[in-house]
Design an enzyme around this catalytic site. Structure first.
Site, PDB file in Angstrom:
ATOM      1  N   ALA A  30       0.806  -0.990   0.127  1.00 52.82           N
ATOM      2  CA  ALA A  30      -0.217  -0.122  -0.129  1.00 52.82           C
ATOM      3  C   ALA A  30       1.031   1.245  -0.380  1.00 52.82           C
ATOM      4  O   ALA A  30       1.991   1.107   0.938  1.00 52.82           O
ATOM      5  CB  ALA A  30      -0.733  -0.639   1.375  1.00 52.82           C
ATOM      6  N   GLU A  48      -0.668  -9.329  -0.048  1.00 53.58           N
ATOM      7  CA  GLU A  48      -2.338  -9.860   0.013  1.00 53.58           C
ATOM      8  C   GLU A  48      -3.047  -9.521  -1.520  1.00 53.58           C
ATOM      9  O   GLU A  48      -3.972 -10.158  -1.066  1.00 53.58           O
ATOM     10  CB  GLU A  48      -3.062  -8.262   0.719  1.00 53.58           C
ATOM     11  CG  GLU A  48      -2.269  -8.371   1.939  1.00 53.58           C
ATOM     12  CD  GLU A  48      -2.217  -7.381   3.622  1.00 53.58           C
ATOM     13  OE1 GLU A  48      -2.302  -6.305   2.666  1.00 53.58           O
ATOM     14  OE2 GLU A  48      -3.240  -7.556   4.144  1.00 53.58           O
ATOM     15  N   GLU A  67       4.488  -4.911   7.583  1.00 55.13           N
ATOM     16  CA  GLU A  67       4.221  -3.409   8.169  1.00 55.13           C
ATOM     17  C   GLU A  67       4.675  -3.504   9.024  1.00 55.13           C
ATOM     18  O   GLU A  67       4.024  -2.177   9.873  1.00 55.13           O
ATOM     19  CB  GLU A  67       2.117  -3.698   8.335  1.00 55.13           C
ATOM     20  CG  GLU A  67       1.661  -3.696   7.300  1.00 55.13           C
ATOM     21  CD  GLU A  67       1.755  -5.053   5.746  1.00 55.13           C
ATOM     22  OE1 GLU A  67       2.791  -6.308   6.493  1.00 55.13           O
ATOM     23  OE2 GLU A  67       0.658  -5.261   5.158  1.00 55.13           O
ATOM     24  N   GLY A 127       0.882  -4.941   0.907  1.00 50.24           N
ATOM     25  CA  GLY A 127      -0.543  -5.121   0.180  1.00 50.24           C
ATOM     26  C   GLY A 127      -0.268  -5.336  -1.040  1.00 50.24           C
ATOM     27  O   GLY A 127      -1.445  -6.386  -1.730  1.00 50.24           O
TER      28      GLY A 127
END
Ligand code: COA
Length: 662
Positions: A468, A516, A536, A513
């Site tokens: 992200a 993911e 993260e 992300g």
């Protein structure tokens, strides 16, 4: 128009001759089969009878066996049999003096109108023709073994063959139910053996000089390229003496190739392959075939483009010289003569002509292989950006290709494959809120497009996605970050719930992300350079787009905790070991391997794929009993699909199924 062919004379009743006679008789021709002894002829007739009854058992022959046989007469005199023959196919041993003698006799005995065809696989048609007074009516007609089963015939024009002789020969071959390819000039090896020789040469080179094993090459060819047999298996099956003699004859006629030491060596030792019980592989006993055991994993490191590049180059020679009329002819020859699932030029378009050229340069840099340097047409194609599927044109034109550039992603449709390419390479494809929305738009569009059967997600540049976009994390509060996290999850859920299969093609970093996103896809294939992780924690966070859930499901809680709590990325090989990615391939092969995998999936029945996806994805959230009930429901629903009927009938008819998603 003109001549009607009623009677075919087949000279020579050996392996090829008796098979050709059989095919001609099935086609309804009167057939005369001639050989030097009654014994040979009797054996040939027995073999024909046996083969016909096999065809009949399989439902491939409508007529009864004896009525086909009744059209075949036998004899030991060419002169007698030739008197009323309209068309002759010679299939005597590959010896020039013998063939010239046979053609001389034929020329004197057959009617003026008769066509004389030779089934030679290695001798010049012109030289055979020159023993007759009718070189314009002499032609090459090369059948494959065994003639009743192999669908292809190569038809070769000699230097003087007339258009009429060609036309009549084409008619005869088609009436025999054969597919034909016309070879415009009589070159050594014609199309099929010539292309095959390049594959053999290169495979030998890789084994003898580059440390690959025979099994590794064959495994790659069998499992990854989908050939019916590996090349060394094929050599053993055909006979090492036969292959050696084909090479020998071809090089005598000017075909340049490196001497394959291992073939010469085995030939010298009398290890001739299946027939002698030992060749590149070992067989139960001489003449007894059992399929060599070849492990699937052994071929993973072999670069298929490198193995096939010289074959592509040879195909280009045939095109450049006008020996064949089109790429289609080449691919037809390869598919029907060698049983390849796809043509060599179709494969080249898929790999990219630039990759082929690059491999050829590398191969040709060794002295012994310098004759394999890339041909002019290939270089030209690259310079004009005609590199294959990727550019919409290569040997073939791809109309099913379109590309749409959004701000942060590219959506490509390549016939049945849809691609979502994350495209912020300078930011390592960090997923911004804008990119997320664009992904969602692309998903809806690809889902709605019925032509698209498989969707690939990948990244441009050196990352799949580094996660992200961290810069969007400033000015956020718990409320809007909750909304953002839910939105991210929702979009990944879309991937998981969509009926089409998704492949994550992980070309580099897949972090946060990015990982993911990859985990929401159905199959993950990674470059060996890729690094995967959930970092993260280092930002004071935890994964927020499904990482804590999907990662534990894929690799178990223990490993998931380690990855999430330490936040240290792991290399692709390690990820493969723990089950986070399905397979790892060398970086330069990621795209072609992804495409090959996607093409395979695209050929599967779409509704059954959907059912498999639902059963696995949803079922794993349910208690076992509910999961099993879901499986049974989906299983039974598939019995209402046309694809099931197609799959079962294709299996029975021994052909490739064509699924429509109905
Ligand atoms: N968000 C926003 N920008 C990112 C990013 C992310 N997740 N990951 C990388 N970038 C940007 C970098 O800021 C840099 O931009 P700049 O050139 O404007 O400074 C650019 O992408 C290239 O990255 P860089 O760090 O210079 O490359 P590198 O090879 O030295 O390191 C990584 C690569 C992946 C190890 C490093 O970029 C990284 O740790 N990224 C963050 C990974 C992460 O924590 N992801 C989880 C987010 S929830």
């Amino acid at each position: 128009m003109g001549l009607e062919i009623r009677k075919i004379l087949v000279v020579g009743a050996g392996t090829m001759g008796h098979g050709i006679a059989e095919v001609a008789a099935i086609a309804g021709y009167r057939v005369a089969m001639v050989d030097i002894s009654e014994d040979i002829l009797k054996r040939a007739l027995d073999r024909i009878r046996w083969s016909l009854s096999k065809l009949r058992e399989r439902g491939a022959l409508r007529e009864d066996v004896e009525s086909v046989i009744s059209r075949i007469s036998t004899g030991i005199s060419i002169e007698d049999a030739a008197r009323d023959a309209d068309f002759v196919i010679e299939a005597v041993p590959e010896n020039m003096d013998l063939k010239r003698q046979v053609f001389l006799t034929l020329d004197r005995s057959v009617p003026r109108h008769a066509i004389l065809a030779t089934n030679t696989s290695s001798l010049p048609i012109g030289e055979i023709a020159s023993s007759t007074s009718r070189p314009d009516r002499v032609i090459g007609m090369h059948f494959f073994n065994p003639p009743p089963l192999m669908p292809l015939v190569e038809i070769i024009r000699g230097p003087q063959t007339s258009d009429e002789a060609l036309r009549i020969t084409l008619e005869v071959a088609r009436k025999m139910g054969k597919e034909v390819v016309v070879v415009n000039r009589d070159i050594p090896g014609f199309i099929v053996n010539r292309l095959l020789s390049r594959l053999i040469e290169q495979a030998c080179y890789m084994v003898e000089e580059q440390g690959y094993t025979v099994v590794a090459i064959d495994s790659a060819l069998r499992y990854r390229a989908g050939l019916p047999m590996g090349v060394f298996e094929l050599i053993d099956f055909t006979g090492i003496d036969v292959v050696a003699s084909i090479f020998n004859e071809m090089s005598k006629r000017g075909f340049k190739a490196r001497l394959c030491g291992s073939i010469a060596d085995k030939y010298g030792k009398g290890e001739l392959g299946m027939k002698s019980g030992r060749g590149f592989y070992t067989y139960p006993s001489p003449g007894v075939y059992s399929r060599p055991a070849i492990p699937r994993e052994d071929g993973e490191k072999v670069d298929l483009v490198e193995v096939f590049a010289p074959m592509v180059n040879e195909a280009v020679y045939l095109l450049e010289e006008g020996i064949v009329d089109s790429p289609n002819t080449i691919d037809k020859a390869v598919k029907l003569g060698l049983g390849y699932p796809r043509g060599i030029l179709e494969m080249a378009d898929e790999w990219g002509i630039d990759s082929v050229v690059e491999r050829l340069k590398k191969i040709a840099s060794s002295e012994a292989m310098s004759h394999n340097s890339p041909r002019g047409l290939l270089i030209k194609m690259v310079s004009e950006n005609r590199v294959g599927i990727r550019s919409g044109i290569g040997f073939y034109t791809y109309t099913g290709i379109s590309e749409k550039r959004m701000k942060t992603i590219i959506v490509r449709k390549e016939n049945r494959i849809g691609w979502i390419v994350l495209n912020r390479p300078e930011k390592l494809n960090a997923i911004s809120p804008e990119m997320l929305e664009e992904i969602s738009t692309a998903l809806r569009e690809l889902e709605a497009d019925e032509g698209v059967r498989v969707i690939v997600v990948t990244g441009s540049g050196r990352a799949f996605s580094a996660g992200a976009d961290v810069t969007a994390f400033t000015n956020v509060n718990p409320i809007n970050s909750y909304i953002y996290s839910r939105r991210f999850q929702e979009i990944l859920n879309m991937i998981e719930r969509m009926p089409k299969p998704f492949i994550a093609s992980i070309n580099g970093y897949a972090l946060g992300g990015g990982l993911e996103l990859a985990m929401a896809c159905d199959i993950r294939i990674a470059s060996e350079n890729a690094m995967l992780g959930q970092p993260e924690i280092n930002l004071g966070l935890i994964p927020g787009a499904g990482g804590t859930q999907r990662l534990s499901k894929l690799v178990g809680r223990g490993r998931a905790k380690e990855l999430i709590m330490l936040g240290e990325p792991i290399p692709a090989r390690e990820a493969e070991r723990i089950g986070l990615v399905n397979r790892v391939v060398p970086h330069d092969r990621l795209e072609s391997e992804t495409r090959a995998l996607a093409n395979k999936l695209a050929e599967k029945p779409p509704i059954a794929l959907m059912a498999a996806k639902i059963a696995i994805n949803l079922g794993s959230d349910y208690p076992l009993e509910a999961g099993l009930a879901l499986e049974s429901s989906l299983f039974s629903i598939l019995f209402s699909t046309e694809d099931l009927v197609e799959g079962v009938s294709a299996f029975i008819q021994k052909r490739k199924p064509e699924f429509k998603g109905k």
